[in-house]
Enzyme design. Structure first.
Site, PDB file in Angstrom:
ATOM      1  N   TYR A   1      -2.257  -0.243  10.003  1.00 15.52           N
ATOM      2  CA  TYR A   1      -2.445  -0.819   8.657  1.00 15.52           C
ATOM      3  C   TYR A   1      -1.154  -0.689   7.850  1.00 15.52           C
ATOM      4  O   TYR A   1      -0.673  -1.658   7.252  1.00 15.52           O
ATOM      5  CB  TYR A   1      -3.597  -0.115   7.952  1.00 15.52           C
ATOM      6  CG  TYR A   1      -3.712  -0.457   6.486  1.00 15.52           C
ATOM      7  CD1 TYR A   1      -4.091  -1.738   6.073  1.00 15.52           C
ATOM      8  CD2 TYR A   1      -3.444   0.491   5.497  1.00 15.52           C
ATOM      9  CE1 TYR A   1      -4.189  -2.063   4.728  1.00 15.52           C
ATOM     10  CE2 TYR A   1      -3.543   0.181   4.159  1.00 15.52           C
ATOM     11  CZ  TYR A   1      -3.918  -1.096   3.775  1.00 15.52           C
ATOM     12  OH  TYR A   1      -4.011  -1.417   2.433  1.00 15.52           O
TER      13      TYR A   1
ATOM     14  N   SER B   1       0.824  -1.204   0.000  1.00 21.27           N
ATOM     15  CA  SER B   1       0.000   0.000   0.000  1.00 21.27           C
ATOM     16  C   SER B   1       0.858   1.254   0.000  1.00 21.27           C
ATOM     17  O   SER B   1       1.974   1.259   0.545  1.00 21.27           O
ATOM     18  CB  SER B   1      -0.905   0.011   1.239  1.00 21.27           C
ATOM     19  OG  SER B   1      -1.531   1.258   1.411  1.00 21.27           O
TER      20      SER B   1
END
Length: 341
Positions: free
Chosen positions: A159, A134
């Site tokens: 995350y 990501s």
């Protein structure tokens, strides 16, 4: 016909990638635990469409397993049953803000689940592991555009920390066991059949219903929005180019390992993003201006020179065209998902 495992096959990117791979004549083995982070109805709709693709023309095949990556015994059984040519791991707990509210699920899915994938790839001697990372790993980096050569040791969300951990774990297995692995740092993916928790989906829904939208940082944040079709094309090209062993990280770090950014290489302000939705819907947004949220970053901007150099691809879809396609889909399917209403 290749046997390709796609984890997270009922997810947004997983669905679109699986569809493209099936249409190209591959046997896609899809895996998803169908969790309720967002509408299960939408996920089931995606799976129905994948099965429809296989019946539309002979020679296309899709096999689905409702299974969790945390169950290593079941996962190993799947690897034993199919001799996967390529493994594409897209299964993960997504969402920056949700990682603040419910951190434990990120460890279970993104760390333990990914470890199980690596172990199965090791035992199966997988030819190429492609996995989702990501743009969140760049955290508060101030150098722009974000390059895969940048240090990413200061994540600002759990995350992001789990995604950086995935990259480190994958490099270790590539180095120790020779597993060719490619990590893809996705930049704000959007498009038809997308996730209802994403801003573009929530904004479109609220604008159509005449409800206010929460606009953080006065709309001054910038994101490298990337249309789903561009993401899928990038993944497909990378799949066909497994990395070769290199020594670019030093003589003791030789590994068949690579990281790429996949982004539009063109940051868009939140203001322009909202305007694109207003234009596509023909409606004006009611804005609730708010300060920056914890875990958010002011700008994401992808350096994609290495992606272009190695696989010859640059995403091209403008935010206006991508939003137009999403809104058209939404207007045709706004009854889905009911549980996201």
């Amino acid at each position: 016909m290749k046997n390709i495992l796609v984890t997270g096959a009922a997810g947004f990117i997983g669905y679109h990638l699986s569809k493209a791979l099936i249409q190209a004549g591959n046997h896609v083995i899809g895996l998803d635990n169908m969790n309720d982070y967002y509408s299960i109805e939408l996920k089931e709709s995606r799976l129905e469409k994948l099965h429809e693709v296989t019946t539309a023309e002979k020679g296309r095949k899709f096999t689905f397993y409702r299974q969790d990556l945390n169950d290593r015994v079941q996962l190993q059984s799947l690897f034993d049953t199919f001799q996967f040519d390529i493994v594409v791991n897209l299964a993960a707990q997504a969402g920056v803000r949700y990682s603040i509210e419910n951190p434990s699920v990120y460890i279970d899915s993104n760390i333990i689940g990914f470890f199980n994938i690596l172990e199965c790839c090791r035992s199966a001697k997988t030819k190429h592991l492609v996995y989702a990372s990501s743009s969140s790993v760049y955290g508060m980096n101030t150098k722009q555009p974000f390059s895969t050569n940048d240090m990413v040791d200061n994540p600002v969300s759990l995350y992001a920390a789990t995604k950086k951990s995935n990259e480190l774990m994958a490099h270790t297995y590539s180095h120790l066991y020779g597993i060719p692995s490619t990590g893809l740092r996705f930049f704000t993916v959007y498009g038809p059949m997308g996730r209802p928790d994403m801003a573009y989906y929530k904004f479109t829904k609220s604008i159509i219903e005449g409800k206010p939208i929460d606009v953080y940082n006065n709309g001054e944040m910038q994101r490298d929005f990337t249309f789903i079709d561009d993401i899928v094309e990038g993944i497909k090209r990378v799949m066909d180019h497994p990395p070769q062993p290199t020594s670019t990280l030093g003589s003791n770090a030789i590994a068949p390992y690579k990281i790429y950014n996949i982004g539009n290489n063109n940051p868009v302000t939140l203001r322009r993003f909202i305007t694109a939705i207003e234009t596509a819907t023909g409606l004006k947004a009611i804005e609730n201006l708010l300060p920056m949220q914890a875990g958010d970053v002011p700008l994401t901007y992808a350096d994609i020179d290495e992606l272009y150099r190695d696989v010859g691809y640059r995403p091209e879809t403008s935010i206006e065209e991508g939003i137009r396609q999403f809104v058209a889909w939404y207007l045709d399917n706004q009854v889905l998902p009911k549980s996201a209403a």
